[in-house]
Design an enzyme around this catalytic site. Structure first.
Site, short mmCIF file in Angstrom:
data_model
loop_
_atom_site.label_atom_id
_atom_site.label_comp_id
_atom_site.label_asym_id
_atom_site.label_seq_id
_atom_site.Cartn_x
_atom_site.Cartn_y
_atom_site.Cartn_z
NE ARG A 1 2.19 8.51 -5.99
CZ ARG A 1 1.83 8.56 -7.28
NH1 ARG A 1 2.02 7.52 -8.08
NH2 ARG A 1 1.28 9.65 -7.78
CE1 TYR B 1 4.19 -0.87 18.98
CE2 TYR B 1 3.25 -0.71 16.79
CZ TYR B 1 3.87 -0.12 17.87
OH TYR B 1 4.18 1.21 17.82
CG ASP C 1 6.35 -6.45 14.21
OD1 ASP C 1 7.58 -6.23 14.17
OD2 ASP C 1 5.53 -5.62 14.62
CE LYS D 1 9.78 1.37 17.57
NZ LYS D 1 8.77 0.33 17.55
C1 LIG Z 1 7.36 0.36 17.19
C2 LIG Z 1 6.87 -0.92 16.67
C3 LIG Z 1 6.16 -0.98 15.48
C4 LIG Z 1 5.70 0.25 14.73
O1 LIG Z 1 6.71 0.99 14.21
P1 LIG Z 1 6.56 2.57 13.95
O2 LIG Z 1 7.73 2.82 13.06
O3 LIG Z 1 6.63 3.23 15.27
O4 LIG Z 1 5.26 2.79 13.26
C5 LIG Z 1 5.79 -2.21 15.01
N1 LIG Z 1 6.07 -3.33 15.68
C6 LIG Z 1 6.75 -3.31 16.83
C7 LIG Z 1 7.02 -4.60 17.52
C8 LIG Z 1 7.15 -2.11 17.38
O5 LIG Z 1 7.77 -2.08 18.56
#
Ligand SMILES: *Cc1c(COP(=O)(O)O)cnc(C)c1O
Length: 402
Positions: free
Chosen positions: A62, A116, A188, A213
């Site tokens: 973990r 988001y 973010d 991403k």
């Molecule tokens: C896709 C996304 C997320 C979440 O990511 P996941 O890996 O799909 O959970 C968070 N913030 C932004 C701006 C995103 O586009």
């Protein structure tokens, strides 16, 4: 976990980050260490190893193994000012994990109105259930920002540019106000990555990213991260361990592979996106192009001032409100897959309309023709820009047909 030489350029850092000899052995990349159990050579070693709950120590699966440690350290090394990085099974897990690490029942959380959508939903669901109250604010209203704080405001959740609608905001100014009020600021930073926006250097406390991403970059893994200076890193890690957050070594290995080429991928997709956005601006079917890297965009000056890069993600608004015509446009595209997510090598398209999820800012914005409300978001991949433009041209031709 110290960062590598600050004098190195970004490409050099990306190539070398996290590649400790004791993790890679004689090969270039750390192997995939699939492990739940870590074996101790003897009882004395077990006793010594069990004491310190620190990262990068063999203990139990973990807490990860060298594949995950190498990825976390690499992300720390490319985030100026970071002491450490926690990995999460998705970007959403990183957002909720980081918020749970800094908030307690009775606290107030401020969230940017263009966050988001799952961030919004986590605040209004999970966090509310834990006794946290959330208020949404307009990130472009610096003068009005202070007024949102009260005694109980403990954290500010930021995102730039805004999800779907791509507004820029003055992060250094917002973060400075938050810090002055004694609130922790989280950003973010999935859009720009640390290559385009050094979150901690710009005054925020915690840098959150969906690695799904740009870092993954190939649309085949889900992961998230949060990086911070020592104080907040320790809180993040303690909470992540308590929640049992762990990422697979196979996915960590894929993310490390993606990270090595993230710089060149982002450069190419940023350039292609700017070219395509410029072309779209000249199209008669379009009311607004929402792309901060495009000269003339309302966010362009802030992007130039604060950012050192961009990416291939931007949006535009069609003239009028003919949803069938928008569907014909989307369906006629060959090179753009229809899908959520973005940041992969392949281009994507997704229709949107944010009016129903904004509460602190008007949508459409003041000054727009209220009839123009159909959004389309493009994630520009690594295909050639001229081919993508030809494809979009085909989409516009299909709009005319009924
Ligand atoms: C896709 C996304 C997320 C979440 O990511 P996941 O890996 O799909 O959970 C968070 N913030 C932004 C701006 C995103 O586009």
């Amino acid at each position: 976990m110290e960062g590598s030489s600050d004098k190195q350029g970004k490409g050099t850092k990306l190539a070398g980050a996290g590649r400790r000899k004791e993790w890679t052995g004689p090969v270039v990349n750390p192997p995939v260490w699939r492990a739940s159990t870590h074996l101790y050579p003897d009882e004395a070693a077990r006793k010594a190893g069990g004491k310190n709950n620190s990262d990068g120590q063999f203990y139990y699966g973990r807490r990860g193994a060298p594949t995950q440690w190498a990825l976390a350290e690499a992300l720390t090394q490319i985030e100026p000012g970071a002491f450490g990085t926690v990995l999460y099974p998705s970007g959403v897990a990183a957002i909720t994990g980081a918020l749970l690490a800094v908030l307690r029942p009775g606290d107030v959380l401020l969230v940017t109105d263009n966050a988001y959508e799952p961030t919004r939903l986590a605040a209004l669901g999970l966090l509310r259930d834990f006794g946290v109250e959330t208020r949404f604010f307009d990130p472009t209203d610096i003068d009005g920002f202070s007024a949102h704080f009260c005694e109980r405001t403990k954290a500010v959740m930021l995102e730039v540019p805004g999800s779907l609608t791509m507004e820029m905001c003055d992060i250094p100014a917002l973060a400075a106000i938050a810090r002055g009020k004694g609130a922790v600021s989280l950003l973010d930073n999935t859009w720009a990555s640390p290559l385009g926006f050094p979150v901690l250097e710009r005054g925020c406390d915690i840098a959150v990213m969906s690695l799904t991403k740009h870092v993954g970059g190939h649309s085949d893994l889900m992961m998230g991260s949060a990086s911070a200076g020592e104080h907040y890193y320790r809180k993040l890690r303690r909470t992540a361990q308590a929640l049992g957050h762990v990422v697979s070594p196979d996915d960590a290995s894929l993310a490390l592979r993606g990270l090595r080429t993230m710089g060149v991928r982002l450069e190419k997709s940023t350039a292609s996106a700017a070219e395509i956005a410029h072309w779209l601006k000249g199209r008669p079917e379009i009311a607004h192009v929402l792309c901060p890297t495009l000269p003339g965009d309302t966010g362009f000056d802030l992007w130039q001032r604060d950012f050192t890069g961009g990416c291939g993600l931007f949006s535009f608004i069609l003239k009028g409100s003919d949803e069938d015509a928008r569907a014909r446009f989307v369906d006629a595209l060959d090179l753009f897959g229809i899908g959520y997510s973005w940041g992969g090598f392949e281009s994507l398209v997704i229709p949107f309309g944010p009016a129903s999820i904004r509460t602190a800012t008007p949508w459409p914005p003041q000054g727009w023709d209220t009839g123009d409300r159909l959004g389309i978001r493009l994630s520009i991949g690594l295909e050639d820009a001229e081919d993508l433009i030809r494809d979009l041209d085909r989409g516009f031709a299909a709009m005319e047909r009924t």
